[in-house]
Design an enzyme around this catalytic site. Structure first.
Site, PDB file in Angstrom:
ATOM      1  N   PRO A  12       0.782  -1.238   0.000  1.00 30.62           N
ATOM      2  CA  PRO A  12       0.000   0.000   0.000  1.00 30.62           C
ATOM      3  C   PRO A  12       0.817   1.294   0.000  1.00 30.62           C
ATOM      4  CG  PRO A  12       0.015  -0.979   2.187  1.00 30.62           C
ATOM      5  CD  PRO A  12       0.778  -1.918   1.308  1.00 30.62           C
ATOM      6  N   ASP A  35       2.971   1.662 -12.289  1.00 28.22           N
ATOM      7  CA  ASP A  35       1.929   2.663 -12.525  1.00 28.22           C
ATOM      8  C   ASP A  35       1.824   3.602 -11.331  1.00 28.22           C
ATOM      9  OD1 ASP A  35       0.310   1.096 -10.746  1.00 28.22           O
ATOM     10  OD2 ASP A  35      -0.125  -0.214 -12.457  1.00 28.22           O
ATOM     11  N   LYS A  57      -0.336   6.783 -16.631  1.00 32.05           N
ATOM     12  CA  LYS A  57      -1.491   7.506 -17.157  1.00 32.05           C
ATOM     13  C   LYS A  57      -2.246   6.707 -18.204  1.00 32.05           C
ATOM     14  CE  LYS A  57      -0.202  11.982 -15.682  1.00 32.05           C
ATOM     15  NZ  LYS A  57       1.167  11.678 -15.173  1.00 32.05           N
ATOM     16  N   GLY A  83       0.434  -1.665  -7.343  1.00 30.84           N
ATOM     17  CA  GLY A  83       0.089  -1.277  -5.973  1.00 30.84           C
ATOM     18  C   GLY A  83      -0.667  -2.392  -5.273  1.00 30.84           C
ATOM     19  N   GLY A  84      -0.450  -2.528  -3.967  1.00 33.74           N
ATOM     20  CA  GLY A  84      -1.187  -3.526  -3.191  1.00 33.74           C
ATOM     21  C   GLY A  84      -0.847  -4.938  -3.628  1.00 33.74           C
ATOM     22  N   ASP A  85      -1.878  -5.738  -3.879  1.00 33.73           N
ATOM     23  CA  ASP A  85      -1.722  -7.107  -4.368  1.00 33.73           C
ATOM     24  C   ASP A  85      -2.128  -7.142  -5.850  1.00 33.73           C
ATOM     25  OD1 ASP A  85      -1.520 -10.148  -3.658  1.00 33.73           O
ATOM     26  OD2 ASP A  85      -3.310  -9.907  -4.894  1.00 33.73           O
ATOM     27  N   THR A 113      -2.519  -5.959   0.431  1.00 35.77           N
ATOM     28  CA  THR A 113      -3.556  -5.171  -0.222  1.00 35.77           C
ATOM     29  C   THR A 113      -3.954  -3.984   0.666  1.00 35.77           C
ATOM     30  OG1 THR A 113      -5.642  -5.328  -1.422  1.00 35.77           O
ATOM     31  CG2 THR A 113      -5.515  -6.542   0.649  1.00 35.77           C
ATOM     32  N   ALA A 114      -4.509  -2.942   0.030  1.00 33.67           N
ATOM     33  CA  ALA A 114      -4.821  -1.702   0.743  1.00 33.67           C
ATOM     34  C   ALA A 114      -5.661  -1.950   2.005  1.00 33.67           C
ATOM     35  CB  ALA A 114      -5.544  -0.741  -0.189  1.00 33.67           C
ATOM     36  N   MET A 165     -11.749   2.161  -4.645  1.00 34.79           N
ATOM     37  CA  MET A 165     -12.178   3.026  -5.757  1.00 34.79           C
ATOM     38  C   MET A 165     -13.610   3.512  -5.575  1.00 34.79           C
ATOM     39  SD  MET A 165     -10.505   0.851  -8.895  1.00 34.79           S
ATOM     40  CE  MET A 165     -10.970  -0.758  -8.274  1.00 34.79           C
ATOM     41  N   GLY A 194      -3.170   5.456   2.889  1.00 35.26           N
ATOM     42  CA  GLY A 194      -2.885   4.647   4.083  1.00 35.26           C
ATOM     43  C   GLY A 194      -1.476   4.077   4.098  1.00 35.26           C
TER      44      GLY A 194
HETATM   45  N1  SAH Z   1      -4.242  -3.836  -6.160  1.00 37.31           N
HETATM   46  C1  SAH Z   1      -4.507  -2.769  -5.216  1.00 37.31           C
HETATM   47  C2  SAH Z   1      -5.815  -2.043  -5.510  1.00 37.31           C
HETATM   48  C3  SAH Z   1      -5.850  -1.320  -6.835  1.00 37.31           C
HETATM   49  S1  SAH Z   1      -7.345  -0.445  -7.080  1.00 37.31           S
HETATM   50  C4  SAH Z   1      -4.501  -3.343  -3.787  1.00 37.31           C
HETATM   51  O1  SAH Z   1      -4.480  -4.571  -3.631  1.00 37.31           O
HETATM   52  O2  SAH Z   1      -4.492  -2.553  -2.841  1.00 37.31           O
HETATM   53  C5  SAH Z   1      -6.922   1.172  -6.518  1.00 37.31           C
HETATM   54  C6  SAH Z   1      -7.642   1.496  -5.212  1.00 37.31           C
HETATM   55  O3  SAH Z   1      -6.976   0.880  -4.121  1.00 37.31           O
HETATM   56  C7  SAH Z   1      -7.654   2.959  -4.852  1.00 37.31           C
HETATM   57  O4  SAH Z   1      -8.682   3.648  -5.525  1.00 37.31           O
HETATM   58  C8  SAH Z   1      -7.917   2.900  -3.366  1.00 37.31           C
HETATM   59  O5  SAH Z   1      -9.277   2.629  -3.096  1.00 37.31           O
HETATM   60  C9  SAH Z   1      -7.142   1.646  -2.968  1.00 37.31           C
HETATM   61  N2  SAH Z   1      -5.800   1.948  -2.404  1.00 37.31           N
HETATM   62  C10 SAH Z   1      -4.617   1.472  -2.853  1.00 37.31           C
HETATM   63  N3  SAH Z   1      -3.598   1.879  -2.055  1.00 37.31           N
HETATM   64  C11 SAH Z   1      -4.162   2.637  -1.075  1.00 37.31           C
HETATM   65  C12 SAH Z   1      -3.645   3.343   0.058  1.00 37.31           C
HETATM   66  N4  SAH Z   1      -2.338   3.372   0.340  1.00 37.31           N
HETATM   67  N5  SAH Z   1      -4.515   4.021   0.841  1.00 37.31           N
HETATM   68  C13 SAH Z   1      -5.844   4.028   0.564  1.00 37.31           C
HETATM   69  N6  SAH Z   1      -6.385   3.370  -0.485  1.00 37.31           N
HETATM   70  C14 SAH Z   1      -5.572   2.691  -1.299  1.00 37.31           C
END
Ligand code: SAH
Length: 248
Positions: A12, A35, A57, A83-85, A113-114, A165, A194
């Site tokens: 995250p 990205d 973008k 980002g995240g997973d 994940t977030a 999102m 976060g």
């Molecule tokens: N694959 C990512 C999600 C991608 S979709 C995961 O597993 O986290 C993108 C959405 O993830 C953003 O619109 C937001 O809702 C959330 N997100 C990702 N990182 C975040 C963070 N650090 N803080 C808050 N929301 C986050």
């Protein structure tokens, strides 16, 4: 000669939340494709001699999904940082399918994940004995023209709901959940960026969700955690956030 693609979850934002496997893949990369969700602190870990492709973008366009495939003919070790997973709302599944179809060998390195990162960093356990026995990860995004029909299922679960999102769709979320029987007092945490030094948390209720989302207009990325577990933040939040500030 085909290279090997690692679809890597970058977590995250906080670089300390990368897995050891993710860090190794980044350090051994010949080229890294990333990205806009991937934080600068993590991009700083990319070796100086590795090529970099910022596809920020062009999110979701076919050219972006093709990127790792065309790079696989030029490089040995390709890292696709997400980002995240990669397999949670990250279109990682689509990219993996494309790699399979093009016979490119690959691995998926999971990331935090977030929902999981924001939970720890805000002091909001996603499940808690006697309060919530399930957690559902939901996307606020619907495909063009589509309409979400699962509101009752979400409300009837009685557990924590985490919307990714969802900020732009606060109005639909509010009316969908209220019509399905959710209480207007349902507590909600809106978490901006976060786990990073710029983390911001707004606590609101389902009744006031639209206004709270308007107040945050332009903030990104934002996660919504909904459920009675949000109340635990009153006791657990201070410690979590003081630690965030001390590493910033
Ligand atoms: N694959 C990512 C999600 C991608 S979709 C995961 O597993 O986290 C993108 C959405 O993830 C953003 O619109 C937001 O809702 C959330 N997100 C990702 N990182 C975040 C963070 N650090 N803080 C808050 N929301 C986050």
């Amino acid at each position: 000669m085909k290279g090997f693609v690692s679809l890597v979850g970058a977590g995250p934002g906080d670089p300390d939340l990368l897995t050891v496997k993710a860090l190794k893949a980044i350090q051994q990369a010949d080229v890294v494709v990333f990205d806009r969700l991937v934080s600068q602190d993590i991009l700083d870990l990319i070796p100086a001699d590795a090529a970099r492709y910022d596809v920020g973008k062009r999110c979701g366009q076919p050219s972006m999904k093709q990127e790792a495939i065309s790079l696989a003919s030029d490089y040995q070790r390709i890292v696709r940082l997400k980002g995240g997973d990669p397999y949670v709302f990250g279109r990682g599944g689509e990219e993996a399918l494309l790699l399979v179809q093009n016979d490119v060998p690959f691995e998926v390195v999971p990331g935090i994940t977030a929902a999981i990162g924001c939970s720890a960093a805000t002091g909001i356990p996603l499940t808690h004995r006697g309060v919530s026995r399930s957690v559902t990860l939901v996307t606020g995004h619907v495909q063009d023209g589509g309409e979400f029909k699962g509101w009752s299922g979400l409300v009837n679960s009685g557990g924590t709901l985490v919307f990714y999102m969802g900020l732009e769709r606060a109005k639909e979320l509010r009316s969908g959940l209220l019509q399905a029987g959710a209480t207007s007092a349902l507590p909600i945490a809106l978490v901006v960026a976060g786990t990073t030094a710029r983390q911001q948390v707004e606590i609101t209720t389902l009744a006031c969700l639209e206004q709270a989302a308007l107040n945050l207009k332009g903030a990104s990325p934002v996660l919504m955690i909904m459920g009675e577990v949000v109340h635990l933040r009153a006791e657990l939040g201070n410690m979590a956030e003081s630690l965030l500030r001390s590493v910033a």
